[in-house]
Design a protein around this motif. Sequence first.
Motif, PDB file in Angstrom:
ATOM      1  N   ALA A   5       0.838  -1.205   0.000  1.00 32.99           N
ATOM      2  CA  ALA A   5       0.000   0.000   0.000  1.00 32.99           C
ATOM      3  C   ALA A   5       0.872   1.253   0.000  1.00 32.99           C
ATOM      4  O   ALA A   5       0.580   2.221  -0.732  1.00 32.99           O
ATOM      5  N   GLU A   6       1.931   1.265   0.787  1.00 33.93           N
ATOM      6  CA  GLU A   6       2.841   2.410   0.788  1.00 33.93           C
ATOM      7  C   GLU A   6       3.460   2.621  -0.593  1.00 33.93           C
ATOM      8  O   GLU A   6       3.592   3.762  -1.062  1.00 33.93           O
ATOM      9  N   THR A   7       3.842   1.517  -1.241  1.00 30.71           N
ATOM     10  CA  THR A   7       4.468   1.600  -2.566  1.00 30.71           C
ATOM     11  C   THR A   7       3.501   2.165  -3.599  1.00 30.71           C
ATOM     12  O   THR A   7       3.858   3.037  -4.410  1.00 30.71           O
ATOM     13  N   VAL A   8       2.259   1.673  -3.567  1.00 32.80           N
ATOM     14  CA  VAL A   8       1.248   2.149  -4.524  1.00 32.80           C
ATOM     15  C   VAL A   8       0.959   3.629  -4.309  1.00 32.80           C
ATOM     16  O   VAL A   8       0.861   4.409  -5.274  1.00 32.80           O
ATOM     17  N   HIS A   9       0.829   4.029  -3.064  1.00 32.41           N
ATOM     18  CA  HIS A   9       0.536   5.443  -2.785  1.00 32.41           C
ATOM     19  C   HIS A   9       1.710   6.337  -3.187  1.00 32.41           C
ATOM     20  O   HIS A   9       1.511   7.448  -3.695  1.00 32.41           O
ATOM     21  N   ALA A  10       2.933   5.849  -2.979  1.00 29.52           N
ATOM     22  CA  ALA A  10       4.102   6.641  -3.367  1.00 29.52           C
ATOM     23  C   ALA A  10       4.158   6.854  -4.872  1.00 29.52           C
ATOM     24  O   ALA A  10       4.570   7.926  -5.355  1.00 29.52           O
ATOM     25  N   LEU A  11       3.731   5.850  -5.629  1.00 28.86           N
ATOM     26  CA  LEU A  11       3.752   5.956  -7.089  1.00 28.86           C
ATOM     27  C   LEU A  11       2.753   6.983  -7.607  1.00 28.86           C
ATOM     28  O   LEU A  11       2.910   7.498  -8.716  1.00 28.86           O
ATOM     29  N   GLU A  12       1.734   7.284  -6.818  1.00 32.83           N
ATOM     30  CA  GLU A  12       0.785   8.320  -7.231  1.00 32.83           C
ATOM     31  C   GLU A  12       1.510   9.655  -7.400  1.00 32.83           C
ATOM     32  O   GLU A  12       1.211  10.421  -8.324  1.00 32.83           O
ATOM     33  N   THR A  13       2.464   9.914  -6.512  1.00 36.21           N
ATOM     34  CA  THR A  13       3.240  11.153  -6.595  1.00 36.21           C
ATOM     35  C   THR A  13       4.413  11.025  -7.558  1.00 36.21           C
ATOM     36  O   THR A  13       4.640  11.887  -8.411  1.00 36.21           O
ATOM     37  N   GLU A  14       5.157   9.917  -7.429  1.00 37.46           N
ATOM     38  CA  GLU A  14       6.377   9.749  -8.215  1.00 37.46           C
ATOM     39  C   GLU A  14       6.096   9.576  -9.701  1.00 37.46           C
ATOM     40  O   GLU A  14       6.835  10.086 -10.549  1.00 37.46           O
ATOM     41  N   ARG A  15       5.025   8.844 -10.035  1.00 37.11           N
ATOM     42  CA  ARG A  15       4.751   8.525 -11.446  1.00 37.11           C
ATOM     43  C   ARG A  15       3.444   9.130 -11.953  1.00 37.11           C
ATOM     44  O   ARG A  15       3.106   8.975 -13.121  1.00 37.11           O
ATOM     45  N   GLY A  16       2.695   9.752 -11.072  1.00 36.08           N
ATOM     46  CA  GLY A  16       1.446  10.374 -11.510  1.00 36.08           C
ATOM     47  C   GLY A  16       0.401   9.374 -11.937  1.00 36.08           C
ATOM     48  O   GLY A  16      -0.289   9.576 -12.948  1.00 36.08           O
ATOM     49  N   THR A  17       0.244   8.267 -11.189  1.00 40.42           N
ATOM     50  CA  THR A  17      -0.731   7.234 -11.564  1.00 40.42           C
ATOM     51  C   THR A  17      -2.172   7.642 -11.296  1.00 40.42           C
ATOM     52  O   THR A  17      -3.099   6.962 -11.740  1.00 40.42           O
ATOM     53  N   GLY A  18      -2.359   8.716 -10.549  1.00 42.15           N
ATOM     54  CA  GLY A  18      -3.717   9.202 -10.315  1.00 42.15           C
ATOM     55  C   GLY A  18      -4.550   8.317  -9.408  1.00 42.15           C
ATOM     56  O   GLY A  18      -5.776   8.461  -9.362  1.00 42.15           O
TER      57      GLY A  18
END
Length: 513
Positions: free
Chosen positions: A121-134
Amino acid sequence: MTPARVAQGHNPLRDPRDKRLPRIAGPCGMVLFGVTGDLARKKLMPAIYDLANRGLLPPGFSLVGFARRDWADQDFGKVVYDAVKQYARTPFREDVWRNLSEGFRFVPGVFDDPAAFDLLAETVHALETERGTGGNQAFYLSIPPAFFSTVCEQLERCGLTKAGDGSWRRVVIEKPFGHDLKSARELNAIVEGVFPPDSVFRIDHYLGKETVQNLLALRFANQMFEPVWNANYVDHVQITMAEDIGIAGRAGYYDGIGAARDVIQNHLLQLLALTAMEEPVSFDAEHLRAEKEKVLSAVRHPHDLSKATARGQYAAGWQGGDQVIGYLEEEGIKPDSTTETYAALKLEIDSRRWAGVPFYLRTGKRLGKRVTEIAVVFKRAPHLPFSHTATEELGQNAIVIRVQPDEGITMRFGAKVPGAQMEVRDVTMDFGYGRAFTESSPEAYERLILDVLLGDPPLFPRHEEVELSWKILDPVEEYWAKQGRPDPYPSGGWGPECADEMMRRDGRVWRMP
């Protein structure tokens, strides 16, 4: 519609979704469970790269692997790299790979480890910022169904199943969808208890194949076929999926499952539904599924299953010039196994269109060649104004849709042999995708993964279709369970004698692909 628009090339039957082609996924990512399996290595990872290479994934697409391995992100990247280099369909491009691989992450853990899912969950949430997954995530469960419940519960517990405003969360599950009707319903209750029905995508990779989709175009975009696509003209239909390989080291999965559950319940019954269904109002998911469900609801077994089914188990023999062992000699197979490697069914459809037309379905391993096809065989002409000798060997007209390999369509009909005498002989007219189009066909998983990311569900069966399919197969499996060992057949042949006898009773023979 005005004549001018038709003259300018407007296609009134074109799928409205095509207006926005190319279909490019918006900001999103995928979490892949089962990254160490053959499916992920040979199909899923290469398909993701091919989509990126075709410009159909967003620049910030992320891929998170989850497995019981002590890997870092770069170790996972090397696994994906090796899979792409070996199995990708499109050429390798360093710039595409560099951008794609920047979004790779790996989370080590097992399915019952809450700490591992908290890290996910931490990894997925971090990718929202790092990669803009929305906040848009697809969870691909390329794992045995026995683990679906655990994974879904863990995803729900750590908050990964809940989408925020304007975002989505979807789950992708691979077949088998249970092993009978009861287990399919239990599995559906587990998955849809966590994800909304519209967010559950059940993968049947056959429905992503270009030729299967072209079956709809063949039927509904051409006036010449649909008028004769019914019991007035069709004698019978044969749907075949033959494999020339054995179980290929899959004893743990295959033994106890068998050919009917592995192939007929999903692939072949889906092909039957697409072949026999009525024209949908549109090709939207709701309308397409409604017509398939009507057909599956109307499928009936002949009264005597002993005469309408056949099953077999491959024995030792010769395959492509090599001597091969039988099923019972395969590593991991019990010597008294009653699992069938060949299955054939005769089914009927209680509808005005198909009343009296038998549908023959067969699948098997270690058969003469690898081929999947749908053969619509027509009735003989009611009157032939030729002498007996002129048409002695004349067969029945047929339309054969080749799903794999060498995708295309063949028509068989009678034509005059050149010469002074009137002699009519069967000939074939062949259409091949590879020869007719310059575009190469995408792999089925490319289309299906893209559809998941777009939320486009027409090619994915809902649980109603799955349950109807089990209702068709369960009585056959119950009957076979009381019959002992399947009939042996030699590897490299075309199945057991009982399958040929099933056809002979009806005065018919199996097609030789």
